[in-house]
Design a protein around this motif. Structure first.
Motif, PDB file in Angstrom:
ATOM      1  N   SER A 177       0.812  -1.216   0.000  1.00  0.00           N
ATOM      2  CA  SER A 177       0.000   0.000   0.000  1.00  0.00           C
ATOM      3  C   SER A 177       0.845   1.265   0.000  1.00  0.00           C
ATOM      4  O   SER A 177       0.357   2.345  -0.354  1.00  0.00           O
ATOM      5  CB  SER A 177      -0.941   0.017   1.214  1.00  0.00           C
ATOM      6  OG  SER A 177      -0.200   0.182   2.415  1.00  0.00           O
ATOM      7  N   ASN A 178       2.103   1.167   0.427  1.00  0.00           N
ATOM      8  CA  ASN A 178       2.940   2.367   0.448  1.00  0.00           C
ATOM      9  C   ASN A 178       4.257   2.193  -0.319  1.00  0.00           C
ATOM     10  O   ASN A 178       5.193   2.970  -0.142  1.00  0.00           O
ATOM     11  CB  ASN A 178       3.197   2.841   1.884  1.00  0.00           C
ATOM     12  CG  ASN A 178       3.564   1.710   2.824  1.00  0.00           C
ATOM     13  OD1 ASN A 178       4.292   0.799   2.450  1.00  0.00           O
ATOM     14  ND2 ASN A 178       3.053   1.760   4.044  1.00  0.00           N
ATOM     15  N   ILE A 179       4.326   1.154  -1.147  1.00  0.00           N
ATOM     16  CA  ILE A 179       5.371   1.054  -2.172  1.00  0.00           C
ATOM     17  C   ILE A 179       4.624   1.194  -3.491  1.00  0.00           C
ATOM     18  O   ILE A 179       4.029   0.241  -3.992  1.00  0.00           O
ATOM     19  CB  ILE A 179       6.143  -0.270  -2.090  1.00  0.00           C
ATOM     20  CG1 ILE A 179       6.807  -0.415  -0.721  1.00  0.00           C
ATOM     21  CG2 ILE A 179       7.206  -0.338  -3.187  1.00  0.00           C
ATOM     22  CD1 ILE A 179       7.533  -1.736  -0.530  1.00  0.00           C
ATOM     23  N   ILE A 180       4.612   2.399  -4.034  1.00  0.00           N
ATOM     24  CA  ILE A 180       3.661   2.801  -5.064  1.00  0.00           C
ATOM     25  C   ILE A 180       4.322   2.886  -6.441  1.00  0.00           C
ATOM     26  O   ILE A 180       5.425   3.412  -6.577  1.00  0.00           O
ATOM     27  CB  ILE A 180       3.074   4.191  -4.715  1.00  0.00           C
ATOM     28  CG1 ILE A 180       2.428   4.157  -3.329  1.00  0.00           C
ATOM     29  CG2 ILE A 180       2.069   4.640  -5.771  1.00  0.00           C
ATOM     30  CD1 ILE A 180       2.320   5.518  -2.691  1.00  0.00           C
ATOM     31  N   CYS A 181       3.632   2.387  -7.443  1.00  0.00           N
ATOM     32  CA  CYS A 181       4.038   2.581  -8.835  1.00  0.00           C
ATOM     33  C   CYS A 181       3.238   3.739  -9.412  1.00  0.00           C
ATOM     34  O   CYS A 181       2.004   3.762  -9.307  1.00  0.00           O
ATOM     35  CB  CYS A 181       3.768   1.323  -9.663  1.00  0.00           C
ATOM     36  SG  CYS A 181       4.894  -0.050  -9.325  1.00  0.00           S
ATOM     37  N   ASP A 182       3.935   4.692 -10.005  1.00  0.00           N
ATOM     38  CA  ASP A 182       3.249   5.834 -10.594  1.00  0.00           C
ATOM     39  C   ASP A 182       4.134   6.447 -11.673  1.00  0.00           C
ATOM     40  O   ASP A 182       5.270   6.009 -11.880  1.00  0.00           O
ATOM     41  CB  ASP A 182       2.909   6.874  -9.527  1.00  0.00           C
ATOM     42  CG  ASP A 182       1.672   7.687  -9.869  1.00  0.00           C
ATOM     43  OD1 ASP A 182       1.325   7.774 -11.074  1.00  0.00           O
ATOM     44  OD2 ASP A 182       1.051   8.246  -8.947  1.00  0.00           O
ATOM     45  N   VAL A 183       3.615   7.461 -12.341  1.00  0.00           N
ATOM     46  CA  VAL A 183       4.335   8.160 -13.402  1.00  0.00           C
ATOM     47  C   VAL A 183       5.109   9.318 -12.802  1.00  0.00           C
ATOM     48  O   VAL A 183       4.577  10.074 -11.982  1.00  0.00           O
ATOM     49  CB  VAL A 183       3.341   8.668 -14.463  1.00  0.00           C
ATOM     50  CG1 VAL A 183       4.062   9.479 -15.536  1.00  0.00           C
ATOM     51  CG2 VAL A 183       2.600   7.493 -15.082  1.00  0.00           C
ATOM     52  N   CYS A 184       6.373   9.473 -13.196  1.00  0.00           N
ATOM     53  CA  CYS A 184       7.226  10.535 -12.669  1.00  0.00           C
ATOM     54  C   CYS A 184       7.602  11.496 -13.782  1.00  0.00           C
ATOM     55  O   CYS A 184       7.726  11.107 -14.945  1.00  0.00           O
ATOM     56  CB  CYS A 184       8.496   9.948 -12.058  1.00  0.00           C
ATOM     57  SG  CYS A 184       8.180   8.716 -10.773  1.00  0.00           S
ATOM     58  N   ASP A 185       7.814  12.751 -13.416  1.00  0.00           N
ATOM     59  CA  ASP A 185       8.134  13.764 -14.421  1.00  0.00           C
ATOM     60  C   ASP A 185       9.606  14.153 -14.411  1.00  0.00           C
ATOM     61  O   ASP A 185       9.989  15.189 -14.939  1.00  0.00           O
ATOM     62  CB  ASP A 185       7.268  15.012 -14.220  1.00  0.00           C
ATOM     63  CG  ASP A 185       7.443  15.628 -12.837  1.00  0.00           C
ATOM     64  OD1 ASP A 185       8.241  15.091 -12.041  1.00  0.00           O
ATOM     65  OD2 ASP A 185       6.794  16.658 -12.557  1.00  0.00           O
ATOM     66  N   ASP A 186      10.448  13.328 -13.792  1.00  0.00           N
ATOM     67  CA  ASP A 186      11.883  13.594 -13.833  1.00  0.00           C
ATOM     68  C   ASP A 186      12.602  12.317 -14.264  1.00  0.00           C
ATOM     69  O   ASP A 186      11.988  11.351 -14.678  1.00  0.00           O
ATOM     70  CB  ASP A 186      12.402  14.105 -12.484  1.00  0.00           C
ATOM     71  CG  ASP A 186      12.076  13.156 -11.336  1.00  0.00           C
ATOM     72  OD1 ASP A 186      11.945  11.929 -11.597  1.00  0.00           O
ATOM     73  OD2 ASP A 186      11.966  13.603 -10.192  1.00  0.00           O
ATOM     74  N   LEU A 187      13.925  12.313 -14.150  1.00  0.00           N
ATOM     75  CA  LEU A 187      14.707  11.197 -14.680  1.00  0.00           C
ATOM     76  C   LEU A 187      15.037  10.140 -13.633  1.00  0.00           C
ATOM     77  O   LEU A 187      15.827   9.248 -13.888  1.00  0.00           O
ATOM     78  CB  LEU A 187      16.002  11.736 -15.307  1.00  0.00           C
ATOM     79  CG  LEU A 187      15.813  12.643 -16.517  1.00  0.00           C
ATOM     80  CD1 LEU A 187      17.160  13.166 -16.998  1.00  0.00           C
ATOM     81  CD2 LEU A 187      15.103  11.919 -17.650  1.00  0.00           C
ATOM     82  N   LYS A 188      14.456  10.235 -12.461  1.00  0.00           N
ATOM     83  CA  LYS A 188      14.764   9.279 -11.407  1.00  0.00           C
ATOM     84  C   LYS A 188      13.946   8.003 -11.570  1.00  0.00           C
ATOM     85  O   LYS A 188      12.853   8.014 -12.102  1.00  0.00           O
ATOM     86  CB  LYS A 188      14.491   9.907 -10.035  1.00  0.00           C
ATOM     87  CG  LYS A 188      15.383  11.110  -9.721  1.00  0.00           C
ATOM     88  CD  LYS A 188      15.052  11.691  -8.368  1.00  0.00           C
ATOM     89  CE  LYS A 188      15.926  12.890  -8.049  1.00  0.00           C
ATOM     90  NZ  LYS A 188      15.593  13.500  -6.737  1.00  0.00           N
ATOM     91  N   GLY A 189      14.511   6.902 -11.053  1.00  0.00           N
ATOM     92  CA  GLY A 189      13.794   5.639 -11.109  1.00  0.00           C
ATOM     93  C   GLY A 189      12.850   5.450  -9.941  1.00  0.00           C
ATOM     94  O   GLY A 189      11.957   4.605  -9.980  1.00  0.00           O
ATOM     95  N   GLY A 190      13.041   6.251  -8.885  1.00  0.00           N
ATOM     96  CA  GLY A 190      12.192   6.114  -7.711  1.00  0.00           C
ATOM     97  C   GLY A 190      12.546   7.145  -6.663  1.00  0.00           C
ATOM     98  O   GLY A 190      13.408   8.001  -6.869  1.00  0.00           O
ATOM     99  N   GLY A 191      11.880   7.053  -5.518  1.00  0.00           N
ATOM    100  CA  GLY A 191      12.147   7.984  -4.433  1.00  0.00           C
ATOM    101  C   GLY A 191      11.578   7.470  -3.131  1.00  0.00           C
ATOM    102  O   GLY A 191      10.739   6.561  -3.109  1.00  0.00           O
ATOM    103  N   PHE A 192      12.051   8.068  -2.022  1.00  0.00           N
ATOM    104  CA  PHE A 192      11.556   7.703  -0.695  1.00  0.00           C
ATOM    105  C   PHE A 192      11.209   8.964   0.078  1.00  0.00           C
ATOM    106  O   PHE A 192      11.957   9.949   0.050  1.00  0.00           O
ATOM    107  CB  PHE A 192      12.607   6.898   0.078  1.00  0.00           C
ATOM    108  CG  PHE A 192      12.382   6.871   1.567  1.00  0.00           C
ATOM    109  CD1 PHE A 192      11.270   6.232   2.096  1.00  0.00           C
ATOM    110  CD2 PHE A 192      13.255   7.498   2.439  1.00  0.00           C
ATOM    111  CE1 PHE A 192      11.035   6.222   3.466  1.00  0.00           C
ATOM    112  CE2 PHE A 192      13.045   7.487   3.811  1.00  0.00           C
ATOM    113  CZ  PHE A 192      11.929   6.850   4.326  1.00  0.00           C
ATOM    114  N   HIS A 193      10.052   8.940   0.722  1.00  0.00           N
ATOM    115  CA  HIS A 193       9.638  10.021   1.612  1.00  0.00           C
ATOM    116  C   HIS A 193       9.227   9.390   2.937  1.00  0.00           C
ATOM    117  O   HIS A 193       8.438   8.438   2.955  1.00  0.00           O
ATOM    118  CB  HIS A 193       8.470  10.800   1.009  1.00  0.00           C
ATOM    119  CG  HIS A 193       8.134  12.045   1.763  1.00  0.00           C
ATOM    120  ND1 HIS A 193       7.427  12.037   2.952  1.00  0.00           N
ATOM    121  CD2 HIS A 193       8.433  13.354   1.505  1.00  0.00           C
ATOM    122  CE1 HIS A 193       7.285  13.275   3.386  1.00  0.00           C
ATOM    123  NE2 HIS A 193       7.889  14.089   2.537  1.00  0.00           N
TER     124      HIS A 193
END
Length: 240
Positions: free
Chosen positions: A100-116
């Motif tokens: 529920s909190n490891i999410i697949c979505d569309v990103c508008d930069d060049l990174k493969g992922g992120g953590f908050h």
């Protein structure tokens, strides 16, 4: 942890998604190539292709990303190992990482992922090209989660940022020598692993608003390199 919201897709001319028979196979490839090169496509065609891309192609990417994510959470040695160590460090059970909190979505930069810390992990479906790339990206972000929980990382401190980036690139497998050979050839074989980690860490620290420029990022990465590169926790050792 709440889900990262998806941006609205602009549609000023009320476009409709092109029928599959018109956007499949060769036609999709032709229009994709034209879109990227800017040749053979007028403004209206470009707008239509962008709309089709957002509404037809990317949802399929997100679906595939979710399938890859679920597979890795079950079978990947590096992902399941890191998930177990993250769970051990998570004091608030409501914030335990899961689907529920490891999410697949569309990103508008060049990174493969992120953590908050409050949102969880984001996997950029439109930047991840394979199951094995997702494994590396997810392991990378899980190292950031681990460091956040164990060491109370403050990303406003450039040394903290540099250290967690060094460890994430080192432990995730992103810089394994075989990958670097495919990218850069056989030259300077003995330094490829370390060079890749440094390059990625400097790039990430350079993007930190607290960092003045690339020169400062490089200085900070070099300052913490020895201690952070040799810290392989929670792994016993690193396979290159």
């Amino acid at each position: 942890m709440s889900q990262i919201p998806k941006a609205e897709i602009p549609n000023p001319h009320n476009l409709e998604v092109s029928p599959p028979e018109k956007m499949g196979g060769f036609e999709w490839w032709r229009r994709s190539l034209s879109y990227r090169t800017g040749l053979g496509m007028d403004a209206q065609e470009k707008e239509q292709f962008e709309f089709d891309y957002q509404n037809k192609f990317l949802p399929d990417q997100c679906k595939q990303c979710v399938e890859f994510r679920d597979w890795m959470l079950t079978y990947s040695p590096s992902v399941t190992f890191m998930m177990e160590h993250v769970r051990k460090l998570t004091k608030d059970k409501k914030q335990i990482l899961n689907k529920s909190n490891i999410i697949c979505d569309v990103c508008d930069d060049l990174k493969g992922g992120g953590f908050h810390p409050e949102e969880g992990i984001l996997l950029c479906a439109n930047r991840i090209q394979s199951k094995w790339q997702l494994e590396d990206v997810l392991t990378h972000e899980l190292v950031h989660v681990y460091d956040h929980l164990k060491f109370d990382v403050d990303l406003n401190d450039l040394k903290h940022h540099a250290c967690t980036e060094i460890r994430a690139s080192m432990l995730s497998g992103e810089c394994r020598i075989f990958n670097e050979i495919k990218k850069t050839g056989l030259g300077d074989f003995g330094r490829k692993f370390q060079s890749c980690i440094k390059r990625r860490a400097i790039l990430s620290v350079s993007a930190n608003p607290a960092c003045k420029d690339k020169a400062e990022a490089e200085k900070v990465v070099n300052a913490v390199w020895q201690s952070c590169f040799n810290d392989t926790r929670p792994f016993e050792r690193v396979y290159r």
